[in-house]
Design a protein around this motif. Structure first.
Motif, short mmCIF file in Angstrom:
data_model
loop_
_atom_site.label_atom_id
_atom_site.label_comp_id
_atom_site.label_asym_id
_atom_site.label_seq_id
_atom_site.Cartn_x
_atom_site.Cartn_y
_atom_site.Cartn_z
N LEU A 55 4.14 -1.29 -6.12
CA LEU A 55 3.54 -2.03 -5.01
C LEU A 55 3.46 -3.50 -5.40
O LEU A 55 3.61 -3.86 -6.58
N ALA A 76 1.61 1.78 -9.01
CA ALA A 76 0.53 2.58 -8.43
C ALA A 76 0.90 4.05 -8.46
O ALA A 76 2.08 4.41 -8.32
N TRP A 77 -0.11 4.90 -8.65
CA TRP A 77 0.08 6.33 -8.42
C TRP A 77 -0.39 6.60 -6.99
O TRP A 77 -1.56 6.42 -6.66
N CYS A 78 0.55 6.96 -6.12
CA CYS A 78 0.22 7.26 -4.73
C CYS A 78 -0.16 8.73 -4.63
O CYS A 78 0.67 9.61 -4.91
N GLU A 87 4.57 7.83 -8.86
CA GLU A 87 4.50 6.40 -9.16
C GLU A 87 5.42 5.59 -8.26
O GLU A 87 6.57 5.97 -8.04
N THR A 100 0.84 -1.20 0.00
CA THR A 100 0.00 0.00 0.00
C THR A 100 0.87 1.25 0.00
O THR A 100 2.05 1.22 0.37
N CYS A 101 0.26 2.37 -0.38
CA CYS A 101 0.98 3.64 -0.34
C CYS A 101 1.24 4.09 1.09
O CYS A 101 2.23 4.79 1.36
N ARG A 147 -9.24 4.95 -8.81
CA ARG A 147 -8.82 4.61 -7.46
C ARG A 147 -9.10 3.13 -7.20
O ARG A 147 -10.19 2.63 -7.52
N PRO A 207 -5.85 -1.58 -2.81
CA PRO A 207 -4.75 -2.49 -3.14
C PRO A 207 -4.85 -3.85 -2.46
O PRO A 207 -4.08 -4.75 -2.79
N ARG A 217 -3.66 7.42 -0.99
CA ARG A 217 -4.62 6.60 -1.73
C ARG A 217 -3.94 6.08 -2.99
O ARG A 217 -3.09 6.75 -3.58
N GLU A 218 -4.38 4.90 -3.42
CA GLU A 218 -3.77 4.23 -4.57
C GLU A 218 -4.64 4.42 -5.82
O GLU A 218 -5.86 4.24 -5.77
N TYR A 219 -3.98 4.76 -6.92
CA TYR A 219 -4.66 4.90 -8.21
C TYR A 219 -3.94 4.07 -9.26
O TYR A 219 -2.71 3.93 -9.23
#
Length: 740
Positions: free
Chosen positions: A87, A99-101, A84, A69-70, A142, A145, A109-111
């Motif tokens: 993960l 993931a884009w944190c 980026e 997770t972020c 979003r 994860p 939040r993860e995207y």
């Protein structure tokens, strides 16, 4: 379109009390303090220089296990920024994903970044509803994860077009994965495309619902792509269960599954292996299979031995052996439309002339010469009269340094690289001598060349008329050999938000351009100096065709302007050649010989789609016709970039359409603080304003206040109107921005 609430008054009638001499809350600090965060010098360095470091993989951050997770990333490194990160699902080394944190300074939040650009949901207007079809495009979604469920209503990285009335409710956006209509047909559409990611949509996640619901669900590519139709009276096709799935309805209702990361083709042979029926033509390859290094290859002889060719966009690629001396006959010149390239080593086979044509012939020591290899200039007349040109403009490649050398008898010649290495001009000769590249010729992968800079605050302004100033901008440090397209914004500490002309380009050359800035009242160079007025600029080659940047220009003198009232024009711009499958962000400037600096609207974007957009230009209170506009050479420079880019040297974004946090400033003006958090690039932004109506009459949307590495402020004014934040959002006004 021209009247907001009341007829627009002349901007000359605005009292000084309505002009923010300084932005609200700003103290009269020294100019240098007020301009902290702005770019203070020109430069065209390669991407990544002098920029904030890019986020790194989870490994090496003090983690005792692989981050899932972020939040785990931030716990291990409290200074981690938005960006980026790699993960791993459940901490499993065999299940990595990028993931884009987001909001790393708050609640991480993860995207998931959607690579293909064909991710949208649409509520099609008709029947029970009135207005225009609402389509929402998603650049990222979003994702939880742990459960791998998508939060379908999260529109942090989405943009919408259209608005409709659904039983008294205004619909301006659609959740991810919904196709809806109220016309008794399945006219609603949606597309989910996870191509380029290690995820697929779980089976059986969609159902037709609502009144008289109809629709279809088509899973493709092992669930990586899902196409939906849906409708009824009113009905929809979406994840379940749900009721009235529009605006920001829904939770974590779409389930994804982890799949092995897809392999991106690096060669034409890989294309054919995956599809034995593939024919000769253009295909997207990726250098080393890296999704961040795409290029367009021409795959040749797909039925036999596939070979890769690079199409040369500019048309100025040739080699010449100049006749004279002991070489009798006519000059031999070979023009190249494509060159063969090894997609692994990026080396060009200079002797391959499959897509070349030659003229002339001469005798060289008894040997007939009828063609020349790529990148060679030669002569036998005792001078360097041979010439050659290599021009990789519009491609993501440049010539590696130190690739050329002189050879032969008494050789002479010159080698001139452009600043970014995309162009090389050669002279060569002797008795007999030449200047030629290595065989094979080595290329390097490069992102699109963009040169940028800023004029000194308060300096170099010249009086033009009593209410206008001119500024000549020197861009010679960029090293362009041809005139690029210029895009601008104006900065300062006060009053510049009420000017026009800063984005109107005059006398552009390879080494500079001019702007004329007009004020609503008298203005002097001393006034501009007092308030630190300066121009931020970016210079971009024309006809760039890359995934992160596409550029173009309408033709001066024959642009297809259309009449709009007596003092307005509009223009529909075709961007089909960019090949985007979703609407990008558009940025513009207006070129011409004169008078365009008195207009508004050229940076106001209407009806953006994947294949084009519209602008309206208002010559407020003065008649203008398409014929006169073309006599004055008015034309539009444009660039298109995907929303949500987060490269270390290049970021894009926009405020949310319909919910931009506009704030009241005066009765006819608003301001908005724009966040660029998560962008490692800190150059002064270039902006445009989008919406559905009236934004063409605004002043200020390209005037920057308070720039910092994480944001800036914009004031907009519609003279003589009654503006409110609510009205601005009803009209969909939002800011598009690009930082480098």
């Amino acid at each position: 379109m021209k009247n907001l609430h009341t007829s627009a008054a002349s901007s000359h009638d605005v009292p000084d009390t309505l002009r923010p001499a300084l932005h609200p809350g700003a103290s009269r600090a020294p100019l240098g303090v007020l301009l902290l965060g702005a770019v203070l010098s020109t430069g065209c360095g390669e991407p990544g220089t002098s920029l904030q470091a890019r986020p790194v993989d989870a490994k090496g951050q003090g983690l005792t296990s692989l981050a899932a997770t972020c939040q785990e990333i931030r716990t291990a490194d409290p200074s981690a920024i938005d960006g980026e990160y790699t993960l791993h699902i459940g901490g499993d080394a065999k299940k990595p994903w990028t993931a884009w944190c987001n909001d790393m300074a708050g609640t991480p939040r993860e995207y998931l970044s959607l690579m293909s650009g064909t991710n949208y949901s649409q509520y099609t207007v008709g029947g029970y509803t009135s207005g225009s079809s609402v389509r929402t495009y998603y650049a990222k979604v979003r994702i939880d994860p742990v459960t791998l469920r998508v939060f379908v209503a999260d529109q942090t990285f989405a943009q919408s077009t259209g608005s409709l009335n659904h039983g008294g409710t205004l619909v301006t956006s659609m959740p991810y994965g919904v196709a809806m209509s109220c016309d008794n047909k399945a006219s609603g559409v949606a597309s989910l495309d996870l191509t380029g990611t290690p995820f697929a949509v779980a089976p059986h996640d969609f159902a037709v619902q609502g009144a008289n619901g109809v629709g279809t669900t088509d899973y493709r590519a092992e669930g990586r792509r899902v196409n939906l139709t849906g409708g009824g009276y009113c009905g929809w096709n979406s994840w379940t269960p749900v009721w009235s799935p529009f605006n920001q309805t829904g939770g974590d209702q779409l389930h994804l599954e982890y799949r092995a990361p897809p392999v991106l083709a690096a060669t034409c042979q890989e294309i054919r292996a995956a599809n034995p029926s593939a024919v000769d033509g253009e295909y997207t390859l990726h250098v080393g299979g890296d999704q961040k290094k795409p290029w367009t290859a021409w795959c040749h002889d797909m039925a036999g031995t596939p070979r890769e060719y690079l199409s040369l966009v500019s048309g100025t690629n040739y080699s010449q052996y100049t006749a004279g001396g002991s070489a009798t006959g006519q000059n031999v010149r070979t023009d190249y439309a494509k060159v063969r390239i090894d997609p692994v080593t990026l080396r060009v086979s200079i002797a391959d002339q499959t897509f070349a044509q030659s003229t002339g012939s001469l005798e060289h020591g008894g040997t007939p010469v009828t063609s020349m290899p790529y990148g060679e200039a030669m002569s036998c007349d005792g001078t360097a009269s041979g010439v050659a040109s290599i021009d990789l403009s519009g491609t993501p490649f440049a010539v590696a340094p130190h690739e050329f050398s002189l050879g032969g008898n008494s050789p002479a010649g010159t080698t001139t690289y452009s600043s970014e290495g995309r162009k090389v001009n050669l002279t060569g000769g002797g008795d007999c001598g030449w200047n030629r590249g290595s065989d094979p010729l080595h290329l390097e992968y490069r992102d699109a060349p963009v040169c940028m800079g800023q004029t000194a605050p308060g300096a170099y302004w010249q009086q033009y008329t009593f209410d206008s100033l001119s500024l000549d901008v020197d861009t010679s440090g960029c090293g362009f050999s041809e005139t690029p397209m210029y895009f601008t914004s104006i900065g300062g500490t006060g009053y510049h938000w009420q000017t026009t002309g800063a984005t109107s380009i005059i006398l552009p050359t390879a080494t500079g351009f001019r702007v004329i800035v007009r004020s609503p009242s008298s203005v002097t160079p001393a006034f501009a100096s007092q308030y630190g007025w300066h121009l931020n600029w970016q210079a971009v080659p024309g006809s760039v065709r890359q995934p992160s940047l596409c550029t173009g220009q309408t033709t001066p003198g024959t642009t297809s302007w259309q009449q709009y009232g007596s003092d307005g024009l509009y223009l529909d711009v075709d961007t089909t050649a960019c090949g985007y499958s979703a609407a990008p962000l558009y940025f513009t400037s207006l070129g011409g010989l004169d008078w365009h600096w008195r207009t508004t609207g050229a940076t106001s974007i209407y009806q953006p789609t994947a294949t084009g957009f519209r602008v309206y230009v208002w010559h407020r209170g003065t008649s203008i016709t398409p014929v006169l506009a073309n006599q004055l050479g008015w034309h539009l420079n444009w660039r298109a970039q995907p929303d949500g880019l987060r490269q270390s040297w290049n970021c894009t974004g926009r405020t949310p359409q319909g919910s931009t946090p506009w704030q009241q400033y005066t009765s006819d003006s608003l301001y908005v603080d724009v966040s660029t958090s998560g962008c490692a690039a800190s150059g002064a932004p270039i902006t445009s304003i989008g919406g559905t109506s009236e934004q063409w009459g605004l002043m200020g949307a390209t005037s920057l206040y308070s720039p910092t590495p994480t944001g800036f402020r914009i004031y907009v004014r519609y003279p003589g109107s009654n503006l409110t934040p609510s009205l601005a959002n009803q009209r969909g006004w939002h800011l598009n921005w690009n930082r480098r």
